[in-house]
Design an enzyme around this catalytic site. Structure first.
Site, mmCIF file in Angstrom:
data_model
loop_
_atom_site.group_PDB
_atom_site.id
_atom_site.type_symbol
_atom_site.label_atom_id
_atom_site.label_comp_id
_atom_site.label_asym_id
_atom_site.label_seq_id
_atom_site.Cartn_x
_atom_site.Cartn_y
_atom_site.Cartn_z
ATOM 1 N N GLU A 1 -2.239 -21.252 -22.016
ATOM 2 C CA GLU A 1 -3.688 -21.410 -22.050
ATOM 3 C C GLU A 1 -4.094 -21.763 -23.466
ATOM 4 O O GLU A 1 -3.498 -21.282 -24.437
ATOM 5 C CB GLU A 1 -4.422 -20.144 -21.603
ATOM 6 C CG GLU A 1 -5.933 -20.310 -21.689
ATOM 7 C CD GLU A 1 -6.721 -19.275 -20.901
ATOM 8 O OE1 GLU A 1 -7.899 -19.516 -20.628
ATOM 9 O OE2 GLU A 1 -6.136 -18.232 -20.566
ATOM 10 N N CYS B 1 -8.708 -18.670 -18.133
ATOM 11 C CA CYS B 1 -10.167 -18.820 -18.037
ATOM 12 C C CYS B 1 -10.632 -20.194 -18.468
ATOM 13 O O CYS B 1 -11.757 -20.595 -18.164
ATOM 14 C CB CYS B 1 -10.854 -17.734 -18.859
ATOM 15 S SG CYS B 1 -10.534 -16.057 -18.253
ATOM 16 N N ASN C 1 -8.337 -19.458 -10.753
ATOM 17 C CA ASN C 1 -7.560 -18.771 -11.774
ATOM 18 C C ASN C 1 -7.472 -17.272 -11.534
ATOM 19 O O ASN C 1 -6.411 -16.764 -11.188
ATOM 20 C CB ASN C 1 -8.166 -19.025 -13.157
ATOM 21 C CG ASN C 1 -7.632 -18.065 -14.197
ATOM 22 O OD1 ASN C 1 -6.426 -17.952 -14.365
ATOM 23 N ND2 ASN C 1 -8.507 -17.350 -14.879
ATOM 24 N N GLU C 2 -8.579 -16.569 -11.685
ATOM 25 C CA GLU C 2 -8.552 -15.110 -11.635
ATOM 26 C C GLU C 2 -9.790 -14.614 -10.895
ATOM 27 O O GLU C 2 -10.369 -13.591 -11.235
ATOM 28 C CB GLU C 2 -8.513 -14.558 -13.068
ATOM 29 C CG GLU C 2 -8.113 -13.105 -13.190
ATOM 30 C CD GLU C 2 -8.075 -12.657 -14.646
ATOM 31 O OE1 GLU C 2 -7.013 -12.219 -15.095
ATOM 32 O OE2 GLU C 2 -9.113 -12.768 -15.337
#
Length: 677
Positions: A52, A248, A393-394
Site C-alpha cells: 500500500e 485504504c 478492501n476492508e
C-alpha cells in the site's frame, strides 16, 4: 573496571553453560511428524506481500523519481518547489495554464527575470531530500519553451545539503514551442539529502513542466523502473502473491479520492497526480506533502509481480469510500451513459463492476481486445495471467454485502474461473465479522479476507484460530496482520523480536491449517524513516539504504521454506500447538527431498526436543538448521545495524528417524532434514 567486566563476562558464560546443561538434562519434548501421511498440498501462494502507498512506499520509495510534484498539477501547485533568493532574485513567477502542453497537463511554471545571474530560478527538495550516489547516472528531463526576452538556456545542478555542487548540466536551444530536453547528471559525491536547482540563463521569460530526475540504476534497467534494493528485498521473500494497491488507498476518503486504475496506465507523463489519502489521517504524523504521482501504476504493479515470481492480486473499489472517513456509497443501479470506455459522471455500482471487467481484460485479454491493446502498447503483449481479484478492501456491514453480491455475480458470469477475495471487515471477531463470514460462505466466496492488528501475546494465544474452521468452505486470506508492541496505530510501536517471534508462532498455526488459510501477508510493507504515518512495518528505508526488520526475516524463513505438502505434527502428549510456549508446524518439500519442521521456543531457557519422523525412510545424515534467536526480546534491526538479527545456518547430525535438537532461548528454528517417505 576491567576486572569487573571480566567477572561479568565469566558469569554470563557460566549461566549460558548452566542453561544448556539444564536443557540437555531435562527430558526432551517429543514431537511426532507423520511423514507418510500428508494432509494436503501447501498452496504455492501461501505467504505473500501486501503493498500500500503509505509511509512514502511508492513516491519517495519503491518508485524512484527524485523530483516532487514534477508537473505542478497538485492543488498546491508549487509543492516541493522554492524560488531562489539572492542577487538575481526572480522578477516574477507563477503557475500558469496559458497554452499548456496538453489538456491533461494544464499547469506549468512560468518564471521571468530582468537581471541575469546564478539565482534566477527554483529548487526542488525531493522526497525528504534526494538520494544520489557518487558516479551513478541520473537522467534529467524537462519540457520547456522560451517566452518573450532572450533566455538562452537552462542550468541544471544537483546540490548537496550545504549547497555544495554535486553535478551540473546545461540545456540550450530553447524555442517558442514546447520541447523535451534531457541531460545525464553524474554526482561527484554521495548525498542522502541533495536537491535539484534550475536557473535560467539570460533575461526574459521561460516555461517549465514535467521536470524529472530519474536514476538509470533501476530494477531490470527499465526507463520507468523501480528502486532495485527494495525490489530485491521483496524477491528474497519468495512471495506467492503481491496484493496491490492497498489498503485504504483503494477506498479513498471519498469516492472522488479513490484509486482508479485506468488513470494509472499509459504515458507516465500524462498520469494525473492526486493527494494521498494518508496525508492528514494521523494528526501526530501530519504529512500534507504526501501525494500519488501514479508513476507506479497498475501496469508497473503487474510487471513487479511478474519480476518477483508472485501472483498478482489487485484489489478494486466496491463502490464504497473508507467507512472510517466519509463512508460515501455509490448507489446500486444503472449508471447513465456507462460504456466500455469508462465510468459515467456520477458513478453507480455498475461503474465499479465495469472497471473490474475491464481490468481483467487489461491483464488477460488478447492484444486485439480494447484493454489488451492498451497493455500491449505499454510493452507487454503477452497476458499477465491474472487469476484473482479482490472486491473491496476492508469494508463491513450490510452496505458491503449488498454490493459484493451483484459485483461477484457479474464477474463470475463473464470470467467464471476468476477467484474473488471478499472482506470480513477490519476486526477478527464480533457480530459484524460473524455475519459477514456466514453470508460470504453462503455466497460461496473463494476467499474471505481477515485482518488483525493486536499486541504480541494475542498472536501466541490465537495460534489455534483456524484449527476448527470448516475444511471445505471458503478459503481464508489473512490479508493484513502485524503484532503491535504498544498498541494499534501507536507511533511508539517497534519492529522488535518479541513481535516477530510471536508472529512466527502464529504462522505455525497458519501453516498447520494451510488447507484453510490459502494466503497470508504482513502489513504494511514499506516505510520511509523520515516520512512514515504508521508503524510497525516490514521494510524500512531512507533515500539511499534499506533493511529488513526482524519481522521481515521471519516472513522470509516461512516464504523460503513453505514446502509442497502439509504434514501432521503432534506435540508431546497430544498437547495443543503453543502449550508451554512451544509452537510447531511441518511440511514436506518434495522438490528438495526434505522434511521441514518449524519450531518456536518462546522461552528464556533453551529447550531440548526430539522430532520423531514417523514413516520416514532413507534419511540423510546431516540436516540444516536456520535459526533466529536473541536473549533480548527488544532486539531490532536498523539502518545502522541492518543484520543485527538474521537467520543463521548450522548443521546437525541425523542419526535416524528420532532427530534430537536443542532450541535456543527465544528462538525460531527451521529444521531441514534430508529424506523421502
Amino acid at each position: 573496571m576491567r576486572i569487573v567486566q571480566i567477572l561479568l563476562a565469566a558469569t554470563s558464560l557460566v549461566t549460558a553453560a548452566q542453561l544448556a546443561a539444564q536443557a540437555q538434562m531435562a527430558a526432551p519434548a517429543v514431537l511426532t511428524v507423520q511423514v507418510n501421511k500428508p494432509i494436503a498440498p501447501v498452496p504455492q501462494h501461501l505467504f505473500g506481500l501486501f503493498f500500500e502507498d503509505i509511509n512514502f512506499a511508492a513516491d519517495g520509495g519503491l518508485y524512484p523519481e527524485l523530483v516532487k510534484n514534477k508537473s505542478f498539477e497538485i492543488d498546491s501547485h508549487l509543492l516541493g518547489w522554492k524560488a531562489l533568493k539572492g542577487a538575481a532574485e526572480l522578477e516574477s513567477y507563477l503557475v500558469s495554464s496559458d497554452r499548456p502542453i496538453s489538456a491533461s497537463k494544464n499547469h506549468f511554471l512560468r518564471l521571468s527575470t530582468s537581471k541575469a545571474g546564478p539565482d534566477a530560478g527554483f529548487v526542488n527538495e525531493g522526497f525528504r531530500g534526494m538520494g544520489v550516489k557518487e558516479g551513478a547516472e541520473y537522467t534529467f528531463s524537462v519540457m520547456a519553451r522560451r517566452g518573450p526576452g532572450s533566455i538562452t538556456g537552462l542550468n541544471v545542478q544537483l546540490e548537496g545539503p550545504k549547497g555544495e555542487p554535486l553535478a551540473q548540466a546545461h540545456i540550450t536551444g530553447l524555442s517558442g514551442e514546447w520541447q523535451k530536453y534531457t541531460a545525464v547528471l553524474r554526482p561527484t559525491a554521495t548525498a542522502a539529502k541533495a536537491r535539484l536547482k534550475l536557473t535560467v540563463e539570460g533575461t526574459g521569460t521561460a516555461d517549465l513542466d514535467v521536470v524529472s530526475l530519474f536514476p538509470k540504476d533501476t530494477w531490470g534497467k527499465r526507463e520507468n523502473g523501480l528502486r532495485p534494493d527494495l525490489v530485491q528485498l521483496l524477491k528474497d521473500l519468495k512471495p506467492g502473491f503481491l496484493r496491490f494497491p492497498g489498503g485504504c488507498i483503494v477506498e479513498g476518503m471519498t469516492l472522488d479520492n479513490r484509486y482508479q486504475w485506468k488513470e494509472t496506465i499509459g504515458d507516465v507523463a500524462a498520469r494525473q497526480p492526486m493527494i494521498n489519502r494518508w496525508n492528514k489521517e494521523f494528526r501526530n504524523r501530519y504529512t500534507p506533502d504526501y501525494y500519488q504521482s501514479f508513476g507506479l501504476g497498475f501496469f508497473e504493479y503487474f510487471q513487479l509481480a511478474e519480476d518477483i515470481g508472485a501472483e498478482p492480486l489487485p484489489i478494486l473499489n466496491v463502490g464504497m469510500a473508507c467507512q472510517y472517513n466519509s463512508a460515501e456509497l455509490a448507489p446500486i443501479g444503472t449508471a447513465k451513459g456507462l460504456n466500455a470506455a469508462g465510468p459515467a459522471d456520477e458513478p453507480t455500482l455498475d461503474t465499479f463492476i465495469q472497471d473490474a471487467l475491464d481490468l481483467i481484460e487489461f491483464a488477460n485479454g488478447p492484444a486485439s481486445s480494447r484493454w489488451g491493446a492498451r497493455r500491449a502498447a505499454m510493452g507487454h503483449p503477452a497476458p499477465f495471467k491474472l487469476k484473482m481479484i479482490g472486491i473491496g478492501n476492508e469494508q463491513w456491514g450490510p452496505q458491503y454485502l449488498e454490493r459484493y453480491e451483484p459485483f461477484a455475480r457479474a464477474v463470475k458470469a463473464k470470467y467464471p474461473t476468476m477467484q474473488l477475495v471478499s472482506s470480513a471487515g477490519p476486526s477478527p471477531n464480533g457480530e459484524l465479522f460473524d455475519k459477514a463470514t456466514l453470508k460470504l460462505r453462503e455466497l460461496k466466496a473463494d476467499f474471505i479476507d481477515e485482518h488483525y492488528y493486536a499486541k504480541a501475546d494475542w498472536f501466541r494465544q490465537n495460534v489455534g484460530r483456524y484449527d476448527n474452521y470448516p475444511r471445505t468452505a471458503t478459503k481464508i486470506f489473512a490479508g493484513e496482520y502485524a503484532a503491535q508492541s504498544e498498541g494499534i496505530a501507536r507511533t511508539e510501536n517497534k519492529n522488535n523480536w518479541d513481535c516477530a517471534l510471536s508472529e512466527a508462532a502464529f504462522m505455525t498455526g497458519l501453516e498447520r491449517n494451510a488447507d484453510v488459510v490459502a494466503m497470508a501477508s504482513y502489513a504494511p510493507l514499506f516505510a520511509h524513516v523520515d516520512a512514515w504515518q504508521w508503524t510497525p512495518n516490514l521494510i524500512w528505508f531512507d533515500n539511499l539504504n534499506s533493511y529488513g526488520t526482524v519481522n521481515y526475516y521471519v516472513q522470509q524463513l516461512f516464504g523460503q521454506n513453505k514446502g509442497t505438502a502439509m504434514l501432521p505434527v503432534q506435540l508431546p502428549n497430544g498437547a495443543k500447538n503453543g502449550t508451554d510456549n512451544l509452537f510447531a508446524s511441518a511440511v514436506a518439500d518434495e522438490t528438495a527431498g526434505e522434511i521441514v519442521v518449524k519450531l518456536v521456543n518462546y522461552s528464556p531457557a533453551p529447550r531440548a526436543v526430539q522430532v520423531s519422523l514417523a514413516g520416514a525412510k532413507k534419511l540423510g545424515k546431516t540436516g540444516r538448521a536456520l535459526v533466529m534467536a536473541s536473549d533480548d526480546l527488544n532486539t531490532q534491526n536498523s539502518l545502522q545495524e541492518p543484520r543485527k538479527l538474521t537467520p543463521q545456518e548450522v548443521k546437525f547430525a541425523v542419526k535416524g528417524p528420532a532427530v534430537s535438537y536443542t532450541l535456543a532461548p527465544n528462538s525460531f528454528t527451521v529444521l531441514r532434514i534430508p529424506g523421502r517417505k
